[in-house]
Design a protein around this motif. Structure first.
Motif, PDB file in Angstrom:
ATOM      1  N   ILE A  36       0.726  -1.758   0.058  1.00 32.95           N
ATOM      2  CA  ILE A  36      -0.464  -0.103   0.195  1.00 32.95           C
ATOM      3  C   ILE A  36       0.898   1.457  -0.194  1.00 32.95           C
ATOM      4  O   ILE A  36       1.789   1.064   0.412  1.00 32.95           O
ATOM      5  N   ALA A  37       0.345   2.672  -0.016  1.00 30.64           N
ATOM      6  CA  ALA A  37       0.906   3.763  -0.723  1.00 30.64           C
ATOM      7  C   ALA A  37       1.574   3.960   0.820  1.00 30.64           C
ATOM      8  O   ALA A  37       2.357   4.727   0.833  1.00 30.64           O
ATOM      9  N   ALA A 165      -8.270  -0.836  -4.648  1.00 29.07           N
ATOM     10  CA  ALA A 165      -8.844  -0.476  -3.288  1.00 29.07           C
ATOM     11  C   ALA A 165      -8.338   0.944  -3.158  1.00 29.07           C
ATOM     12  O   ALA A 165      -7.160   1.491  -2.930  1.00 29.07           O
ATOM     13  N   TRP A 166      -9.374   1.460  -2.239  1.00 29.24           N
ATOM     14  CA  TRP A 166      -9.032   3.113  -2.051  1.00 29.24           C
ATOM     15  C   TRP A 166      -9.582   1.811  -0.570  1.00 29.24           C
ATOM     16  O   TRP A 166     -10.037   1.589   0.136  1.00 29.24           O
ATOM     17  N   VAL A 275      -6.136   6.687   8.623  1.00 28.44           N
ATOM     18  CA  VAL A 275      -5.290   7.161   7.595  1.00 28.44           C
ATOM     19  C   VAL A 275      -6.547   6.717   6.696  1.00 28.44           C
ATOM     20  O   VAL A 275      -5.963   5.870   6.440  1.00 28.44           O
ATOM     21  N   VAL A 276      -6.227   7.847   5.218  1.00 24.90           N
ATOM     22  CA  VAL A 276      -6.683   7.277   3.632  1.00 24.90           C
ATOM     23  C   VAL A 276      -5.471   6.856   2.623  1.00 24.90           C
ATOM     24  O   VAL A 276      -4.146   7.489   2.462  1.00 24.90           O
ATOM     25  N   THR A 277      -5.872   5.535   2.734  1.00 24.76           N
ATOM     26  CA  THR A 277      -4.348   4.824   1.694  1.00 24.76           C
ATOM     27  C   THR A 277      -4.788   4.315   0.255  1.00 24.76           C
ATOM     28  O   THR A 277      -6.038   4.208   0.122  1.00 24.76           O
ATOM     29  N   HIS A 278      -4.015   4.111  -0.428  1.00 25.81           N
ATOM     30  CA  HIS A 278      -4.687   2.610  -1.522  1.00 25.81           C
ATOM     31  C   HIS A 278      -3.080   2.398  -2.105  1.00 25.81           C
ATOM     32  O   HIS A 278      -2.707   2.156  -1.271  1.00 25.81           O
ATOM     33  N   THR A 279      -3.925   1.001  -2.184  1.00 23.46           N
ATOM     34  CA  THR A 279      -2.948  -0.121  -2.277  1.00 23.46           C
ATOM     35  C   THR A 279      -2.519   0.758  -3.843  1.00 23.46           C
ATOM     36  O   THR A 279      -2.175   1.241  -5.027  1.00 23.46           O
ATOM     37  N   ILE A 280      -0.475  -0.595  -4.013  1.00 21.97           N
ATOM     38  CA  ILE A 280       0.140  -0.113  -5.250  1.00 21.97           C
ATOM     39  C   ILE A 280       0.522  -1.188  -6.005  1.00 21.97           C
ATOM     40  O   ILE A 280       0.354  -1.751  -5.390  1.00 21.97           O
TER      41      ILE A 280
END
Ligand code: ATP
Length: 280
Positions: A36-37, A165-166, A275-280
């Motif tokens: 993830i980011a 995904a978020w 925290v909001v993050t997303h997949t990388i």
């Protein structure tokens, strides 16, 4: 070139099946692992007098040889006859002892960075086998793709078709010892695992596999994790699960707006890390 600045990403587990306890006390696992980011920042420089020096921005995370990044550097430096000074600074953004693989990712990143800086050209497979000596999740971060991880985490196969995904991550500021979780896991017989479905870039593919055999152990000790899961479900997450040995919970969203909305609604409620993050 004698300085490198690199990102060391965190991971989440979309799935964690514990198959059996092995005679060597490790466990055979089957995990679906996603980077993830959210990341630590690692600065590596070849400078100063010979020796390895590690510093970290986060109070409580050890400097020097007790830091897994130090041991990662030592493993690589031992492969060269050059006398060199190695300075490593870690800016820690990933919560510690959180089920997000932060230390393992730092170690993997240091190994890859020093391999480049020292011009060693060690192949990834060799780095992965050296990394396994440091921690079971280290090879995954060197592998660098969404993966099915088997054995103790060293047998890695790329999984294709896993959608972007978020995510909203919530951690109630508790440190969980991975060793404690495995010690308290009650296994009766070997687990027979069903084949994973084929992924076709749909969020529902992720939601259909969400399961973590370690979750009941960690929630048994820290019921707040169950409460966080329930709250994230109520805020409209498509799926919710604890990552690794916990306590971090991730909620899956199809788009950034929904993730930001959920985060805004929960972030004022407590002193939890979120925290909001997303997949990388
Ligand atoms: P995993 O999911 O692989 O079990 P984790 O996210 O639960 O990992 P880490 O954040 O890697 O756990 O930290 C585990 C322990 O390792 C902590 O007690 C911490 O003090 C120690 N540690 C040593 N080096 C590091 C590092 N570079 N970053 C974080 N923790 C470190």
């Amino acid at each position: 070139m004698n300085v490198l600045k690199l990102s060391a990403p965190a991971k989440i587990n979309y799935r964690l099946d514990v198959i059996r306890k092995r005679p060597d006390n490790y466990h055979d696992l089957r995990m679906v692992m996603q980077r993830i980011a959210l990341h630590d920042e690692i600065e590596i420089s070849l400078s100063g007098p010979p020796g390895i020096r590690v510093s970290c921005s986060r109070e409580g995370v050890p400097s020097g040889p007790a830091n897994i990044a130090w041991r990662a550097a030592e493993a690589i430096v031992s492969r060269t006859s050059k006398e060199t000074g190695v300075d490593i600074h870690i800016t820690k953004n990933i919560p510690v002892a959180a089920g997000l693989g932060g230390g393992s990712s730092d170690a993997a990143t240091v190994m890859m960075g020093l391999n480049t800086l020292l011009g060693l050209h060690l192949p990834d497979l060799e780095l992965m086998s050296m990394g396994l000596e440091l921690g079971a999740d280290v090879p995954f971060f060197i592998f660098g793709k969404t993966a099915l991880a088997e054995g103790i985490g060293e047998r890695l196969t790329e999984i294709e078709g896993v959608p972007h995904a978020w995510l909203v991550l919530v951690n109630p500021n508790i440190h969980v010892s991975t060793a404690w979780v495995y010690q308290n896991l009650q296994l009766t017989k070997d687990k027979v695992v069903a084949t994973l479905p084929k992924f076709s870039n749909r969020i529902s593919d992720i939601c259909s596999i969400l399961l973590n055999d370690l979750e009941p152990v960690t929630i048994g000790r820290y019921p707040v994790i169950g409460e966080i899961k329930e709250m994230l479900r109520e805020k409209g997450a498509a799926g919710v699960l604890m990552s690794g040995s916990g306590p971090t919970v991730f909620a899956v969203f199809e788009n950034e707006n929904d993730a930001q909305k959920c985060h805004a609604e929960i972030s004022g409620l407590s002193s939890w890390f979120s925290v909001v993050t997303h997949t990388i």
